[in-house]
Design an enzyme around this catalytic site. Sequence first.
Site, PDB file in Angstrom:
ATOM      1  N   LYS A  53       0.816  -1.214   0.000  1.00  0.00           N
ATOM      2  CA  LYS A  53       0.000   0.000   0.000  1.00  0.00           C
ATOM      3  C   LYS A  53       0.855   1.272   0.000  1.00  0.00           C
ATOM      4  CE  LYS A  53      -4.553  -1.321   0.654  1.00  0.00           C
ATOM      5  NZ  LYS A  53      -4.480  -2.752   0.881  1.00  0.00           N
ATOM      6  N   SER A 305       1.522 -10.022  -0.330  1.00  0.00           N
ATOM      7  CA  SER A 305       1.201  -8.583  -0.363  1.00  0.00           C
ATOM      8  C   SER A 305       1.343  -7.871   0.973  1.00  0.00           C
ATOM      9  CB  SER A 305      -0.227  -8.407  -0.884  1.00  0.00           C
ATOM     10  OG  SER A 305      -1.135  -9.151  -0.101  1.00  0.00           O
TER      11      SER A 305
HETATM   12  C1  LIG Z   1      -5.189  -3.821   0.546  1.00  0.00           C
HETATM   13  C2  LIG Z   1      -4.576  -5.150   0.512  1.00  0.00           C
HETATM   14  C3  LIG Z   1      -4.883  -6.099  -0.503  1.00  0.00           C
HETATM   15  C4  LIG Z   1      -5.937  -5.843  -1.568  1.00  0.00           C
HETATM   16  O1  LIG Z   1      -5.667  -4.716  -2.354  1.00  0.00           O
HETATM   17  P1  LIG Z   1      -6.830  -4.024  -3.220  1.00  0.00           P
HETATM   18  O2  LIG Z   1      -6.152  -2.968  -3.973  1.00  0.00           O
HETATM   19  O3  LIG Z   1      -7.859  -3.489  -2.257  1.00  0.00           O
HETATM   20  O4  LIG Z   1      -7.430  -5.098  -4.080  1.00  0.00           O
HETATM   21  C5  LIG Z   1      -4.192  -7.307  -0.503  1.00  0.00           C
HETATM   22  N1  LIG Z   1      -3.278  -7.600   0.444  1.00  0.00           N
HETATM   23  C6  LIG Z   1      -2.968  -6.740   1.434  1.00  0.00           C
HETATM   24  C7  LIG Z   1      -1.951  -7.131   2.434  1.00  0.00           C
HETATM   25  C8  LIG Z   1      -3.588  -5.478   1.495  1.00  0.00           C
HETATM   26  O5  LIG Z   1      -3.278  -4.627   2.481  1.00  0.00           O
END
Ligand SMILES: *Cc1c(COP(=O)(O)O)cnc(C)c1O
Length: 330
Positions: A53, A305
Amino acid sequence: MTEVTLQHIRAARDRIAGKVEQTVTALSLGLSEHLGEPVYLKLEHRQTTGSFKLRGASNAIATLSPEEKSRGVVAASTGNHGRALAHAAKLEGLRAVICMSRLVPENKLDAIRRLGAEIRIVGNSQDDAQQEVERLVGEAGLVMLPPFDHPDVVAGQGTLGLEIIEQVSDAATVLVPLSGGGLASGVAAAVKGVSPRTKVIGVSMTRGAAMKASLDAGRPVLVEELPTLADSLGGGIGLDNRLTFAMCRDLLDDVILLSEDEIAAGIRHAYEQEREIVEGAGSVGIAALVTDKVRAKGPVVLILSGRNIDMTLHRRIVCGETPSTVERVA
Ligand SMILES: *Cc1c(COP(=O)(O)O)cnc(C)c1O
């Protein structure tokens, strides 16, 4: 509609260079053996603030005019977007206000406060927090930066896709965690911009998959929010979604959904086999492979992520539990 293109994403990369980490992509021998094709892990959970993010937040802040910067930024988020925005704003010397409801636990609040943001606690729901954001935009002139449905946020997340296709130029399939679709839109635009034949597949949880329900309906729809181990994937896509619904519809090759047990298996595999601490949302790619939910053509790249999981919860999961009622965090 303003589609985010490869050109926007390349510009975002120049803008945020030096403000975010370029993360490593590592070959997983265990998952490669399981699939019979090379499987690479994009280790984005090691990004500063613990999730991707920061890319979108940094790009959105860097794109503001000097006058907007002087007013400061605001968002409603208890999770990874809040952390990222707080950190990116501090780096630029901007005021950041993060709004959350009274139900947010103290440890989450502290994590964001320690990053230097002002916290506003209002009401008992995410909707109440969002109303406070709108009030601050109207009365104090703060600039709202949303977590996904914003072209500069999507372009920032797309820089992750550029790194992937440069690090694994023959990638046949990329698995992307999917919630509001900022990450999936940006990554798909970057990857397909460079390598049009590479497949990009979104992965969500069964419990409250708003983008999947919307894609099936052909328009943004509301879904009930349910507690899930993939708490960073919770929340809707917005009935007035401007950007990410259409980009996911046009660019994703498929979307698959996982049960809570499968997500727990992903967290466990990440820890035991890959020696990585990954939150539920970050482990869905691994989960999809180890549970044979996806028959992906290789080479495959999975995005880890994020890693912002409560460590007590993590310990329970790696000890074999699948906690069924996890407090929901947005
Ligand atoms: C926000 C987030 C997502 C999903 O991202 P989007 O852009 O809302 O689809 C996936 N993994 C993590 C760790 C996140 O913080």
